[in-house]
Motif scaffolding. Structure first.
Motif: not given
Length: 277
Positions: A122-133
């Motif tokens: 879930a955290t990996e997916q949130a990081v990817l969705r964040s738009g941050l590098p």
């Protein structure tokens, strides 16, 4: 500025030591639940802020101005609570516009959300969705979880119990994983957009017995253990016996720029040679 969250734990402190060997202390900051617990880091010139995974406002303050953020996973193990905490941290990083985020995940978290990888997925997916590098650092189990008690018992008794059926373990030492994190945080943009699957050199309990013999200069008898240990260690040993810890990649060596700690090196560090008669 490089900010490390949850930096009061064993991994976080090793990361800070690695960073301070690479960059000036005024470029390093930590976000921790209890700033008093890292007063020694403040004495070394590291910036210290309160950054509580259960207090999103404190995370926004602690992450503000970070060019690089290392998001170390929460010590809370309940998946629902851990996911809530991690998503709050990712949202705080996005809100204040950190330059890039690296997250300490777990092997297999990219492939699904079952079992112990649920919160990491879930955290990996949130990081990817964040738009941050981003960079994802997927860790194996720590070598220390297996070697500490096994080494002490074998040295004291001359007998090493093997609860793994001789199967391989791809564990890695925190020191190597901390060094790899520091490399990612200070290595420019080459690590952005990468998901690394970190594994140490594959080792077995029979190899451990031989390694102890070489270092100690005394015989070690290997005894197969058929009964499962209680609690978490029994569960871990079951995973090993199933072959679940035999995945190997070259990612850790690639990021480190040198081979990870070998079994012989680890035993030499942890076990003193036997005294001469």
């Amino acid at each position: 500025m490089i900010v490390v969250s949850a930096a009061s734990g064993s991994l976080g402190r090793l990361v800070i030591d690695q960073l301070l060997s690479r960059v000036p202390a005024d470029r390093v900051a930590v976000a921790v639940r209890d700033p008093a617990a890292v007063a020694d880091l403040a004495d070394r010139g590291v910036g210290v802020s309160r950054g509580d995974y259960d207090d999103p406002a404190s995370l926004r303050t602690a992450f503000d101005g970070a060019q690089r953020l290392l998001l170390i996973s929460s010590p809370v193990l309940a998946p629902a609570d851990r996911i809530r905490q991690h998503l709050a941290a990712v949202d705080a990083a996005r809100t204040v516009g950190v330059g890039a985020v690296a997250y300490t995940s777990f092997l297999g978290a990219d492939r699904g959300a079952g079992g112990m990888t649920e919160a990491h997925h879930a955290t990996e997916q949130a990081v990817l969705r964040s738009g941050l590098p981003w960079t994802v650092l997927r860790h194996p189990f720590y070598s220390e979880a297996f070697l500490g008690a096994s080494l002490a018992s074998a040295v004291d008794s001359g007998v090493l119990s093997d609860p793994t059926g001789g199967r391989g373990l791809n564990t890695a030492f925190r020191s190597d994983l901390a060094e790899a994190a520091a490399q990612v945080l200070t290595g420019g943009d080459q690590h952005l957009g990468r998901g690394y699957d970190f594994t140490g050199p594959l080792w077995t309990y029979p190899q451990l017995a031989h390694s102890i013999e070489r270092v100690r200069g005394t015989a070690v008898v290997l005894r197969e253990e058929s009964e499962q240990a209680p609690g978490a260690m029994g569960w871990l040993h079951g995973l090993v016996r199933s072959g679940a810890l035999e995945l190997q990649t070259g990612d850790l060596q690639e990021v480190l720029g040198h081979p990870p700690t070998s079994l012989d090196q680890a035993v030499a560090r942890l076990v003193a040679p036997a005294a001469s008669p």
